[in-house]
Enzyme design. Structure first.
Site, PDB file in Angstrom:
ATOM      1  N   ASP A  35      25.782  24.759  67.407  1.00  0.00           N
ATOM      2  CA  ASP A  35      26.808  24.596  68.446  1.00  0.00           C
ATOM      3  C   ASP A  35      28.081  24.075  67.776  1.00  0.00           C
ATOM      4  OD1 ASP A  35      26.361  24.329  71.823  1.00  0.00           O
ATOM      5  OD2 ASP A  35      28.262  23.618  70.991  1.00  0.00           O
ATOM      6  N   ASP A  61      30.815  27.080  64.204  1.00  0.00           N
ATOM      7  CA  ASP A  61      31.693  27.866  65.077  1.00  0.00           C
ATOM      8  C   ASP A  61      31.267  29.315  64.864  1.00  0.00           C
ATOM      9  OD1 ASP A  61      33.647  29.374  66.280  1.00  0.00           O
ATOM     10  OD2 ASP A  61      35.339  28.391  65.292  1.00  0.00           O
ATOM     11  N   TYR A 154      37.161  38.187  79.899  1.00  0.00           N
ATOM     12  CA  TYR A 154      35.714  37.950  79.777  1.00  0.00           C
ATOM     13  C   TYR A 154      34.931  39.255  79.900  1.00  0.00           C
ATOM     14  CZ  TYR A 154      31.214  35.577  80.618  1.00  0.00           C
ATOM     15  OH  TYR A 154      29.905  35.134  80.545  1.00  0.00           O
ATOM     16  N   THR A 189      24.961  26.565  85.346  1.00  0.00           N
ATOM     17  CA  THR A 189      25.136  25.855  84.064  1.00  0.00           C
ATOM     18  C   THR A 189      26.488  25.137  84.121  1.00  0.00           C
ATOM     19  OG1 THR A 189      26.412  27.559  82.917  1.00  0.00           O
ATOM     20  CG2 THR A 189      24.007  27.786  82.850  1.00  0.00           C
TER      21      THR A 189
HETATM   22  N1  NAD Z   1      26.463  30.689  83.387  1.00  0.00           N
HETATM   23  C1  NAD Z   1      26.500  31.926  83.806  1.00  0.00           C
HETATM   24  O1  NAD Z   1      26.513  32.189  85.021  1.00  0.00           O
HETATM   25  C2  NAD Z   1      26.509  33.064  82.827  1.00  0.00           C
HETATM   26  C3  NAD Z   1      26.309  34.348  83.331  1.00  0.00           C
HETATM   27  C4  NAD Z   1      26.275  35.417  82.434  1.00  0.00           C
HETATM   28  C5  NAD Z   1      26.401  35.197  81.081  1.00  0.00           C
HETATM   29  N2  NAD Z   1      26.602  33.938  80.615  1.00  0.00           N
HETATM   30  C6  NAD Z   1      26.686  33.779  79.170  1.00  0.00           C
HETATM   31  O2  NAD Z   1      25.594  32.995  78.740  1.00  0.00           O
HETATM   32  C7  NAD Z   1      25.959  32.245  77.575  1.00  0.00           C
HETATM   33  C8  NAD Z   1      25.723  30.759  77.819  1.00  0.00           C
HETATM   34  O3  NAD Z   1      26.499  30.379  78.944  1.00  0.00           O
HETATM   35  P1  NAD Z   1      26.401  28.926  79.614  1.00  0.00           P
HETATM   36  O4  NAD Z   1      26.694  29.119  81.048  1.00  0.00           O
HETATM   37  O5  NAD Z   1      25.161  28.239  79.188  1.00  0.00           O
HETATM   38  O6  NAD Z   1      27.688  28.250  78.925  1.00  0.00           O
HETATM   39  P2  NAD Z   1      28.037  26.714  78.644  1.00  0.00           P
HETATM   40  O7  NAD Z   1      29.525  26.649  78.629  1.00  0.00           O
HETATM   41  O8  NAD Z   1      27.298  25.830  79.575  1.00  0.00           O
HETATM   42  O9  NAD Z   1      27.467  26.499  77.152  1.00  0.00           O
HETATM   43  C9  NAD Z   1      27.988  27.202  76.074  1.00  0.00           C
HETATM   44  C10 NAD Z   1      27.680  26.483  74.787  1.00  0.00           C
HETATM   45  O10 NAD Z   1      28.287  27.237  73.719  1.00  0.00           O
HETATM   46  C11 NAD Z   1      28.975  26.344  72.861  1.00  0.00           C
HETATM   47  N3  NAD Z   1      30.084  27.029  72.187  1.00  0.00           N
HETATM   48  C12 NAD Z   1      31.268  27.397  72.725  1.00  0.00           C
HETATM   49  N4  NAD Z   1      32.048  27.965  71.792  1.00  0.00           N
HETATM   50  C13 NAD Z   1      31.334  27.975  70.639  1.00  0.00           C
HETATM   51  C14 NAD Z   1      31.594  28.423  69.326  1.00  0.00           C
HETATM   52  N5  NAD Z   1      32.763  28.973  68.991  1.00  0.00           N
HETATM   53  N6  NAD Z   1      30.618  28.302  68.390  1.00  0.00           N
HETATM   54  C15 NAD Z   1      29.423  27.725  68.703  1.00  0.00           C
HETATM   55  N7  NAD Z   1      29.134  27.255  69.933  1.00  0.00           N
HETATM   56  C16 NAD Z   1      30.071  27.384  70.894  1.00  0.00           C
HETATM   57  C17 NAD Z   1      29.460  25.225  73.765  1.00  0.00           C
HETATM   58  O11 NAD Z   1      29.766  24.047  73.029  1.00  0.00           O
HETATM   59  C18 NAD Z   1      28.268  25.072  74.713  1.00  0.00           C
HETATM   60  O12 NAD Z   1      27.319  24.174  74.212  1.00  0.00           O
HETATM   61  C19 NAD Z   1      27.425  32.600  77.295  1.00  0.00           C
HETATM   62  O13 NAD Z   1      27.480  33.665  76.361  1.00  0.00           O
HETATM   63  C20 NAD Z   1      27.919  33.064  78.650  1.00  0.00           C
HETATM   64  O14 NAD Z   1      29.038  33.900  78.527  1.00  0.00           O
HETATM   65  C21 NAD Z   1      26.680  32.862  81.452  1.00  0.00           C
END
Ligand code: NAD
Length: 249
Positions: A35, A61, A154, A189
């Site tokens: 992360d 990253d 997005y 989330t």
């Molecule tokens: N929550 C939803 O409804 C949803 C729906 C569809 C897809 N997604 C996808 O699922 C995945 C997880 O989403 P989430 O809701 O758990 O997000 P979140 O924001 O709760 O968590 C994302 C995590 O990624 C980390 N992160 C961000 N940029 C980073 C980088 N450059 N390098 C390494 N780590 C990094 C953040 O620090 C965080 O811990 C994402 O790809 C998101 O686009 C989410």
């Protein structure tokens, strides 16, 4: 079920990535969490270790090629191979097209698309040592449909992840590396928390979701675990919706 499996989960400090790491570890995998948020990732890995699991945190990253090399080098040093990579880290900036800056557009593409590309590329040698593997790219229902306003940046990233996955599957089939994309719907989330607090926004974001509720992260993790397991051995280049039926109608 995943006892001999070495798995990398990116973005594992919170949200779905954290739950994926916890559930894969509970099913026996040795988990490498990465992360950009070091404190959050370290805390999850520490907690997993205190429950007896094999878990390591590496600060990363995902948009950085050098960071990917560091992650793979450390994974090889510790475990000698990688079986599963979950390209989960992602960011969302929801802004109307007219106000979307080039910087925000590029940052979303750097993390969501370049990060996924770099992960797929970097992990190949470590999976070849394992005799094959499973790459699981987290797209979104927003990679299939433009589900609400303000999603130009997005949706363009998640649509790219969808087809990048299929193209990588074509290139890696010869190494017995399977590559599939998962398309979550509205999952509760930290990324989406603010949407559920406002009833009008909640209604809009749920839209035509047949199950009329947001999904929970573990409902996605179980699909990830299946894709990591031998049970999915004939699946590659597939896109799996985990969206409560949103895209069925
Ligand atoms: N929550 C939803 O409804 C949803 C729906 C569809 C897809 N997604 C996808 O699922 C995945 C997880 O989403 P989430 O809701 O758990 O997000 P979140 O924001 O709760 O968590 C994302 C995590 O990624 C980390 N992160 C961000 N940029 C980073 C980088 N450059 N390098 C390494 N780590 C990094 C953040 O620090 C965080 O811990 C994402 O790809 C998101 O686009 C989410």
């Amino acid at each position: 079920m995943l006892e001999t499996n070495v798995t990398i989960v990116t973005g594992a400090g919170q949200g779905m990535g954290e739950v994926h790491a916890r559930i894969l570890a509970a099913k026996g995998a040795s988990v490498i969490l990465t992360d950009i948020d070091t404190a959050a990732g370290e805390a999850v890995a520490k907690d997993l270790r205190s429950s007896g699991h094999t878990a390591t945190f590496i600060a990363q990253d995902v948009a950085s090629e050098a960071d990917w090399q560091k992650v793979i080098d450390q994974a090889m040093e510790r475990h000698g191979k990688v079986d599963t990579l979950v390209n989960n880290a992602g960011i969302l900036v929801r802004i109307p097209l007219e106000e979307l800056s080039v910087e925000d557009f590029d940052r979303m593409h750097a993390v969501n698309v370049r990060g996924t590309f770099l992960g797929c590329k970097a992990v190949v040698p470590a999976m070849r040592v394992a005799g094959g593997g499973s790459i699981i790219n987290i797209s979104s229902m927003s990679g299939t449909v433009a589900n609400m306003p303000g999603m130009t940046g997005y949706c363009s990233t998640k649509g790219a992840v969808r087809l990048l996955t299929k193209a990588v599957a074509v290139d890696l089939a010869k190494y017995n590396i399977r590559v599939n994309s998962v398309h979550p719907g509205t999952i509760a989330t930290p990324m989406t928390k603010s949407y559920y607090e406002d009833p009008d926004m909640r209604k809009m974001i749920l839209g035509p979701t047949l199950m009329e509720r947001p999904g929970q992260p573990d409902e996605v993790s179980e699909v990830i675990a299946f894709l990591a397991s031998k049970g999915s051995s004939y699946m590659t280049g597939a896109e799996i919706a985990v969206d409560g039926g949103y895209t069925a109608v």
